[in-house]
Enzyme design. Structure first.
Site, PDB file in Angstrom:
ATOM      1  N   ARG A   1      46.432 -53.271  -6.516  1.00  0.00           N
ATOM      2  CA  ARG A   1      46.654 -54.622  -7.022  1.00  0.00           C
ATOM      3  C   ARG A   1      47.717 -55.332  -6.176  1.00  0.00           C
ATOM      4  NH1 ARG A   1      44.440 -58.917  -9.652  1.00  0.00           N
ATOM      5  NH2 ARG A   1      45.625 -59.639 -11.449  1.00  0.00           N
TER       6      ARG A   1
ATOM      7  N   THR B   1      35.354 -61.929  -7.854  1.00  0.00           N
ATOM      8  CA  THR B   1      35.464 -60.484  -8.060  1.00  0.00           C
ATOM      9  C   THR B   1      34.114 -59.806  -7.803  1.00  0.00           C
ATOM     10  OG1 THR B   1      37.183 -60.932  -9.706  1.00  0.00           O
ATOM     11  CG2 THR B   1      36.344 -58.691  -9.623  1.00  0.00           C
TER      12      THR B   1
ATOM     13  N   GLU C   1      45.915 -64.276  -6.498  1.00  0.00           N
ATOM     14  CA  GLU C   1      46.115 -63.395  -7.649  1.00  0.00           C
ATOM     15  C   GLU C   1      47.383 -63.706  -8.443  1.00  0.00           C
ATOM     16  OE1 GLU C   1      43.973 -61.523  -8.813  1.00  0.00           O
ATOM     17  OE2 GLU C   1      42.658 -60.800  -7.240  1.00  0.00           O
TER      18      GLU C   1
ATOM     19  N   ASP D   1      47.301 -65.016 -11.910  1.00  0.00           N
ATOM     20  CA  ASP D   1      47.020 -64.149 -13.052  1.00  0.00           C
ATOM     21  C   ASP D   1      48.274 -63.864 -13.870  1.00  0.00           C
ATOM     22  OD1 ASP D   1      44.306 -63.868 -12.939  1.00  0.00           O
ATOM     23  OD2 ASP D   1      44.302 -61.931 -11.949  1.00  0.00           O
TER      24      ASP D   1
ATOM     25  N   SER E   1      45.662 -57.797 -14.831  1.00  0.00           N
ATOM     26  CA  SER E   1      44.255 -57.979 -14.484  1.00  0.00           C
ATOM     27  C   SER E   1      43.402 -57.645 -15.698  1.00  0.00           C
ATOM     28  CB  SER E   1      43.902 -57.055 -13.313  1.00  0.00           C
ATOM     29  OG  SER E   1      42.508 -57.029 -13.073  1.00  0.00           O
ATOM     30  N   SER E   2      42.124 -57.982 -15.603  1.00  0.00           N
ATOM     31  CA  SER E   2      41.146 -57.535 -16.595  1.00  0.00           C
ATOM     32  C   SER E   2      40.100 -56.621 -15.973  1.00  0.00           C
ATOM     33  CB  SER E   2      40.440 -58.742 -17.230  1.00  0.00           C
ATOM     34  OG  SER E   2      41.354 -59.540 -17.934  1.00  0.00           O
TER      35      SER E   2
ATOM     36  N   GLY F   1      34.184 -61.086 -13.471  1.00  0.00           N
ATOM     37  CA  GLY F   1      34.050 -62.036 -14.567  1.00  0.00           C
ATOM     38  C   GLY F   1      35.338 -62.463 -15.228  1.00  0.00           C
ATOM     39  N   GLY F   2      36.499 -62.357 -14.550  1.00  0.00           N
ATOM     40  CA  GLY F   2      37.757 -62.759 -15.178  1.00  0.00           C
ATOM     41  C   GLY F   2      38.052 -61.912 -16.397  1.00  0.00           C
TER      42      GLY F   2
END
Length: 591
Positions: free
Chosen positions: A126, A411, A448, A451, A475-476, A497-498
């Protein structure tokens, strides 16, 4: 005679989906050896009537969001490469042919299953916040948050990229082929060019920020300023040169030296919205190997990523909250089933939005959130007859609620199984489609950092996901592995997809495990997502009747596009089967 299957006895046998059969080139002896190795029953006799069917099963498989990327992964598997080798080759081609979604200018999470000792490893690549970034990164002079798109476009939103460091770490532990071999397909394709796909063309045409910076505008548009037409051959010499340097010098060639200098200069000089990334941030970035999160679900074991992503905790919570519900007795994607999954998701997101963040910086009560007794108590709040409405977190909180940010179609997820039964589930991202809309070295830079929560505190309480120097934004992304209770591989799955990634992934897991659907059928199911607010139903998929039934139960319902990008591989009694999301351009390749 012992059974040769580790699927549940009542699970039906599934044929390989028709869309995959043309890609199968059977290797009978290897296929039989692979089936035996995966089942852990090498001495188990195969009944004669099953020998022919077993001989037709693929020995390795790649499911990814673009055919060229999947083929790059398959090329590594043909050479005897591992699942990690194939994942690296696939990811680097995705960064070229699907640049709006992922790439070396962004980051990723990777789960690895080792068939030899039946272990799961979690790799965190990440992005991280620059050391010069403070809690006020996205606050205006008056103390109010910036508008979302004002923050996204430009250098301010760019975090230290993590993808290459993470891939190198995974390769050092699980790779077989030389590092340079894994970069060769992407280099060749960047040199020769690739045809612009319909999806890429449409996203270019629909993006209002791609002309903000000269390099990005020139790369994605023709001489008249129009989006590159479908079929246009797009070459990327700069990306090829970047990867050649990385092939020769490893990830250090990216994080130290001219590539890093150019990247940092581009970020800090961004017109209207410069960023804070420094050469020191690049040179000192570290990928992290973390302990995976695994929890039982019925007769299986489900494993996900720990923080800084919220995906692992949230998916495991949703599944655990549903264990007392007889989902198998319900019709897939029926109003009754959607209601139960949505209610479990409300509860999971209430906890997610309050507690989940980078556990290296804030106290994230992961053990408490996954405690069986805690989740049993939370499950008692779910009624089949009525929605509970807005859910509250279930633990005492010292942090404020962190609101959802906007989501865009970015993504990418890939799944791989190699001939030895090792598996990879990996989700990569640059966050928004086309990231910060800036390029350096032939690749797009991430956004990023958006986020993070734009507000560092609410009502005097700190937000767990606030900006802090060196911190990784929540993050998801939810790369997921499913094992049986003996630790044998069952499934690899995940999606873009967020924040809806969590719901997409949970749907596919439930579809395969509870409803006995094939991998492709589980992916094809209409999407339905609740993030502790309205219940979103995928429009155009026959859920209008479900919408009315859910509204009668107290749901606020939105029918809307829900563009998942699920790519999964599953091992059944009949062998490997894969699924690629028809909502994007993905494929499954196998031999």
């Amino acid at each position: 005679m012992p059974s040769c299957s580790f699927a549940s006895p009542d699970r039906p046998r599934f044929a390989v989906p028709a869309r995959l059969r043309s890609s199968l080139r059977p290797r009978p002896l290897m296929a039989l050896a692979f089936a035996a190795a995966l089942s852990g029953l090498a001495g188990c006799a195969t009944p004669p009537e099953e020998t022919a069917a077993a001989a037709q099963q693929p020995r390795h498989m790649v499911a990814a969001a673009n055919p060229l990327a999947a083929e790059a992964g398959m090329a590594m598997l043909r050479k005897g490469g591992s699942a990690v080798d194939a994942a690296i080759a696939t990811a680097l081609v995705l960064g070229l042919v699907e640049p709006q979604s992922s790439g070396i200018g962004g980051g990723a999470f990777l789960l690895h299953y080792a068939a030899g000792d039946r272990s799961v490893s979690a790799y965190d690549g990440r992005e991280s916040a620059p050391r010069e970034a403070g809690e006020d990164l996205f606050l205006k002079a008056d103390g109010e948050p910036m508008a979302f798109w004002d923050a996204v476009v430009g250098g301010r939103s760019v975090g230290t990229p993590g993808l290459l460091r993470m891939l190198e770490m995974a390769h050092q532990e699980h790779g077989r082929l030389p590092w340079a071999d894994l970069l060769a397909p992407a280099i060749a394709l960047a040199d020769e060019g690739f045809a612009v796909s319909p999806r890429l063309n449409g996203l270019i045409a629909g993006d209002r920020f791609l002309k903000r910076y000269p390099e990005t505008a020139a790369y994605f548009h023709d001489g008249q300023g129009q989006a590159l037409a479908v079929g246009t051959r797009l070459r990327n010499q700069a990306y090829a040169d970047t990867l050649r340097a990385v092939a020769d010098g490893g990830a250090d060639a990216f994080y130290k030296g001219q590539i890093a200098i150019d990247l940092v200069q581009r970020v800090r000089a961004a017109a209207d919205n410069p960023g804070f990334l420094s050469y020191a941030d690049m040179a000192t970035y570290e990928a992290k190997k973390r302990a995976p999160l695994c929890a039982p679900y019925r007769q299986w074991q489900v494993c996900g990523m720990p923080p800084p992503t919220s995906g692992g905790v949230a998916v495991l919570q949703i599944l655990s909250l549903l264990e007392t519900s007889d989902l198998a007795a319900l019709t897939p994607a029926s109003p009754e089933a959607i209601h139960l999954v949505a209610e479990a998701s409300r509860l999971a997101f209430a906890d997610r939005n309050r507690f989940l963040a980078d556990s290296d910086f804030v106290d994230v009560p992961v053990d408490a959130l996954l405690d069986r007794a805690y989740l049993q108590g939370r499950a008692a709040l779910i009624s089949p007859q009525r929605s509970l409405g807005k859910a509250e977190p279930g633990l005492p909180a010292q942090q404020a609620h962190s609101p959802q940010q906007l989501n865009s179609p970015s993504t990418s997820h890939l799944s791989v199984v190699d001939a030895d039964g090792n598996a990879v589930s990996m989700t990569a991202s640059i966050e928004s489609a086309f990231g910060a809309r800036m390029m350096s070295g032939g690749f797009l830079l991430n956004n990023e950092l958006t986020d993070f929560s734009f507000r560092p505190s609410v009502d005097g309480q700190p937000v767990a996901n606030r900006v802090q120097a060196g911190k990784r934004p929540r993050s998801s992304m939810s790369p997921t592995l499913v094992l049986d209770r003996q630790g044998r591989f069952v499934m690899a799955i995940g999606s873009p997809g967020g924040s809806r990634i969590i719901g997409y992934t949970a749907k596919a897991v439930i579809g395969a495990l509870d409803w006995n659907l094939s991998m492709q059928e589980a992916i094809d199911l209409p999407n339905f997502v609740n993030r502790n607010g309205a219940t979103d139903l995928e429009e155009g998929r026959g859920l209008e009747g479900a919408a009315q039934a859910l509204e009668a139960l107290g749901h606020e319902v939105n029918l809307r596009g829900l563009t998942s990008g699920l790519h999964g591989i599953r091992l059944t009694e009949a062998g490997l089967e894969g699924g690629a999301d028809p909502r994007r351009e993905g494929v499954v390749l196998s031999e």
